[in-house]
Structure formats: C-alpha cells, structure tokens
Design an enzyme around this catalytic site. Structure first.
Site, PDB file in Angstrom:
ATOM      1  N   CYS A   1     154.492  92.355  47.992  1.00 30.92           N
ATOM      2  CA  CYS A   1     155.525  91.590  48.736  1.00 30.92           C
ATOM      3  C   CYS A   1     156.437  91.245  47.578  1.00 30.92           C
ATOM      4  O   CYS A   1     157.752  90.938  48.036  1.00 30.92           O
ATOM      5  CB  CYS A   1     154.701  90.122  48.962  1.00 30.92           C
ATOM      6  SG  CYS A   1     154.070  89.285  47.795  1.00 30.92           S
TER       7      CYS A   1
ATOM      8  N   HIS B   1     152.403  84.625  46.838  1.00 30.68           N
ATOM      9  CA  HIS B   1     153.081  85.422  47.615  1.00 30.68           C
ATOM     10  C   HIS B   1     154.463  85.353  47.692  1.00 30.68           C
ATOM     11  O   HIS B   1     155.069  84.130  47.490  1.00 30.68           O
ATOM     12  CB  HIS B   1     152.669  85.074  49.198  1.00 30.68           C
ATOM     13  CG  HIS B   1     153.084  85.805  50.255  1.00 30.68           C
ATOM     14  ND1 HIS B   1     152.871  87.308  50.137  1.00 30.68           N
ATOM     15  CD2 HIS B   1     153.839  85.618  51.428  1.00 30.68           C
ATOM     16  CE1 HIS B   1     153.643  88.010  51.312  1.00 30.68           C
ATOM     17  NE2 HIS B   1     153.928  86.844  52.369  1.00 30.68           N
TER      18      HIS B   1
END
Length: 497
Positions: A114, A447
């Site tokens: 990510c 994230h």
C-alpha cells in the site's frame, strides 16, 4: 534477478526473474508478454512443472538459461469499428460500473504494497509527469535499473489511464525492488511494510536520472522542473563569527512537529532551521553552525512532508507522532522566500490579485445588477398601475416622456496591461491536489492510502484497488490527533498569475 529466455511456440522472450518472488509472479510476467493466463501455463523446470507457490530461489536458475512454456493465449479482441459500443455489451471485466474510470483505476495490493500504491496514485495526478513518461523512449546499450524502473512507471501509468478495472503492478514492483532492494525486505517469509516517503523519494530520484526536458542529455531534469525547490542557506558560527552561504535543491519541504506546532506553516518554519556541525577554519576544529534557509526558487508542484516518524531505540522501530497539525487547502510560501525572490514574485502576485478582484467584482456587479433590475421592474409595474388608477376619464397618456432606464456600467473586463507580462508565472501560492495518509502507530506497519483531487473538483480516496468519493471537509479532517488516517505527504500545485 536472473535473466532467462522463455520459448513459447515460435516465439522467444527474455525475462528478468526475481527469485525472491513466488512462481505466480513469474507466470504473470509471461502473461503480460504472451497473453497466456497463468492457470494455462505449463513451464518446464527442474523437477517438473512450475507451481504457483514455487520458491524460485531453489530452482538454481542460471543467466541466459532457456525455459520452455506451453499454453494457449486468450483470444485477441476483434479489430475496432466505428460502431458505437455500449457498456453493457463489454465484457464484465471491462465495464465501468462505478463511473470513476475517467479518474484512473485502483492498484491491487501485492502484499504490504500500500505504501507503493499510494505513492503512485499521488504522482499520477501530475499531468506533466504523465506526459513526460509517455514520451520516454528506450535507450541504447544495456538497460540499467533506473531505465527499467522508468519504463515500468510509464507502462503502469498507461495502464491506469486505459483501464476501468484495478491494475496489478507486478512489473513495477519487480523493477522497484531490483533498483532498491530495501523494498524487498522480508520478515517471517512475508514482505515487510515500507515507508511511503522513502518510496516517493527513491522513485523521483530514478525518474530524475532519466526524464529530461526537450533538448537532450544536457537539459534540466523534468523532475527538477516539476518538484525541485531551491534553498539558500546561511550558516553562522557564534564562536568564531564565521558565515557560510550555501545553495541547494531539495524535493520536499519538511514540516517538523513539536508540542508547539499546530499548523503546517509553523512546522515548515521550524524545518528551515538547520543547525549543524562544520569545520571552522578560524578555530581549526568542528564547531556548531546555526543555519537558516530561505526559498530561492519554487517548483510547479510542492511536496510537504509531515515528519511524523522517529526511531525509538528501546523498541528498535519507528514510532509515530500523532499530534494534530492543520494544513490549508491554499498554501502561501511568500514569507519563506529570500528577499530577492520575493521581489520577483511581487509582479505575478499583484497580477493574480487584480484578476481575483476583477473576478469577484464582476460576480458582485452581476448580482447587484440582477437585484436592481428586479427591483426596477417591480417599481415600474407598481407606478404604472397607480398612474392608471389616477387618470381622469378620457384623459390621454401623460405628456411627460417616460424616464429612460439605463443599466449601471459594468466593470471593464479587459485585462490590465501591467499584468500581461506576468501571465503564467508562479505567485508563491499553492492549491492542495493530493494527500498521502497513514493509519497506524508505526511506519513499519499500518496502512497507507492516497486522496486526490480530480480536474472536476471531486476528491477520490484510492485505497489500493478501491476508489471512494470523498468530500473536501473529509480531506481537511486528515490533520491527525487520533488513530484515523492522517496526512503524511501533501502535494500542492502552483497557482499562476
């Protein structure tokens, strides 16, 4: 990486194999070259057929080794015609069911990637970078890793522009890890999460080596023109009263975060203070020099980094500063510029302000005119009705001529002659165009996602393969102070005169 040759029917393909990746990654490479889906591929290797989960490092592949592949490619699409094509007639994988395909596409997560996906989605929002990559050509001689990474970026951006479905960035990831092995680090057999800012910086470094302005090898780098920010630094030693002047180019402004920093500009001001130890000629030893920097050249796109991560010795990992730091939708860097550069910005700033005032004046005048016209129409209608009632029988129309109603003069729409020379020049103001955020307590976990403003003003959140519409107030709320996503990298676009 091992360079091998794969024979498929009458065709032969040269492939760089990343032996740290599973067999499925190698099959996806061949899929992009041959059109044979991975589930149909039969690749002969030592010990039998290559399996999807095979450990390529145990195959002992040799440079220039020849491999054999069998399998049937997908049917090629029919030649295009001039007949209209409707979405419901397209294959399911090509249908844009979300309505967001005009903004690009999502990127599939390949296992803690990510950080890479969010970096790419932010940089994809720079049209000049996309244009330069589209024009990039192969170079003579053996390709170096920077060239291969640039080509992979070009191909990936092209896929994002063409696709209506999430794109799998296998090729780009492999070239990124070849050029920068730090992004191939593993823990317990799994690829580790990496720092998005490091990915951003390393990618721009490689592109800076390869992308040149029109004019050839001696020309300025496209990356320098788009993102390069000139700094003039003055270093003063209190002990010896020595002064050192330095000029440098950086590619992002640091926003240092302390207990006293509540706004982006406060952190930038702190980040421009740069105390360091240098050799003092007068003292004949190292001495502390107090440094302060000012901006001597502004780029077309400004990157600001919220310095949220620091290394904790006790836990031996990066920790995160969660403090709320507000960032503006419009950032003005005039106060941080050198006196000389401020003078160069004064003309464009004045021209821009005149244009803004004129635009606001025209809007205000148009509203006032519409309001006045409605009031006059109403008054005229009431007056006519009263005059009609007051007339004696048989009396002719009044002899006095009706008063002629004239519209108020509108402000001139012509541009001031003084502002014309500054058209298109930088003003020192910047508009927020993308935000890369991090959710979690450590840079080595959590994230990353990106939030990008589109040409029509719509904000979209790119969460790997998902594209989610967002409101401006949701973007402003990414200032931190909790466990929600908070801004880590801010990308601003220059406002021109």
């Amino acid at each position: 990486m091992v360079h091998v040759s794969v024979k498929w029917g009458k065709q032969s393909h040269d492939v760089d194999v990343d032996t740290t990746m599973p067999g499925l990654v190698f099959k996806n490479q061949l899929y992009s070259l041959t059109g044979v889906p991975p589930d149909r591929q039969k690749i002969m290797v030592k010990g039998g057929m290559l399996q999807d989960d095979a450990d390529l490092s145990k195959l002992n592949l040799k440079p220039k080794q020849k491999l054999m592949m069998m399998g049937t490619a997908d049917k090629l699409p029919d030649a295009p015609t001039n007949a209209p094509v409707f979405m419901e007639d397209l294959p399911e994988e090509e249908q844009d069911v979300t309505g967001y395909a005009k903004y690009g596409a999502g990127l599939r997560n390949l296992g803690n990637t990510c950080y890479m996906n969010s970096t790419l989605q932010c940089l994809y929002k720079v049209p000049e970078l996309r244009q330069s990559l589209a024009a990039y050509q192969a170079v003579a001689g053996p390709p170096d890793p920077a060239h291969k990474l640039t080509l992979a970026t070009k191909e990936l951006f092209g896929d994002l522009e063409r696709s209506s479905q999430p794109v799998t960035p296998f090729g780009f990831l492999m070239q990124l890890r070849e050029k920068y092995p730090q992004f191939a680090q593993q823990r317990n057999g799994l690829y580790m999460q990496q720092d998005a800012e490091e990915c951003w910086t390393q990618l721009l470094y490689s592109l800076r080596e390869r992308l040149k302005e029109a004019g050839g090898e001696g020309s300025d780098s496209v990356i320098q023109q788009l993102f390069g920010l000139g700094l003039h630094t003055r270093l003063l030693c209190a002990e010896s009263e020595e002064t050192i002047e330095e000029d440098s180019t950086v590619y992002e402004l640091k926003c240092n975060i302390t207990v006293d920093v509540n706004h982006l500009t406060e952190g930038i001001r702190l980040g421009l203070q740069d105390d360091r130890e240098k050799n003092s000629e007068k003292l004949g030893r190292l001495a502390l020099f107090a440094g302060s920097s000012a901006i001597s050249r502004l780029p077309r796109y400004l990157t600001a980094q919220m310095v949220r991560f620091f290394y904790k010795v006790d836990t031996q990992q990066k920790a995160k500063i969660l403090r709320k730091v507000v960032f503006p939708l419009v950032l003005d860097l005039y106060e941080f510029c050198t006196d000389e550069y401020k003078k160069a910005l004064e003309g464009p700033r004045k021209a821009w302000q005149e244009a803004e005032d004129k635009r606001a004046g025209l809007e205000k005048a148009a509203k006032a005119k519409a309001k006045s016209a409605a009031k006059d129409d109403k008054a005229q209608a009431n007056g006519a009705a009263k005059a009609e009632e007051a007339k004696p029988e048989g009396h002719a129309n009044g002899s006095k001529a009706d008063v002629e109603m004239k519209d108020a003069a509108e402000p001139s729409e012509s541009t001031s002659a003084d502002s014309e020379p500054y058209k298109g020049q930088l003003t020192g103001r910047y508009e927020l165009t993308a935000v890369l955020t991090h959710k979690g307590r450590s840079a080595d976990s959590g994230h990353y996602v990106s939030w990008a403003k589109q040409d029509d003003g719509q904000w979209l959140q790119f969460d790997d393969e998902e594209m989610i519409p967002r409101k401006e107030e949701e973007v402003i709320a990414l200032s931190g102070g909790g466990d929600w996503h908070m801004a880590y990298l801010l990308l601003y676009r220059a406002v021109k005169a």
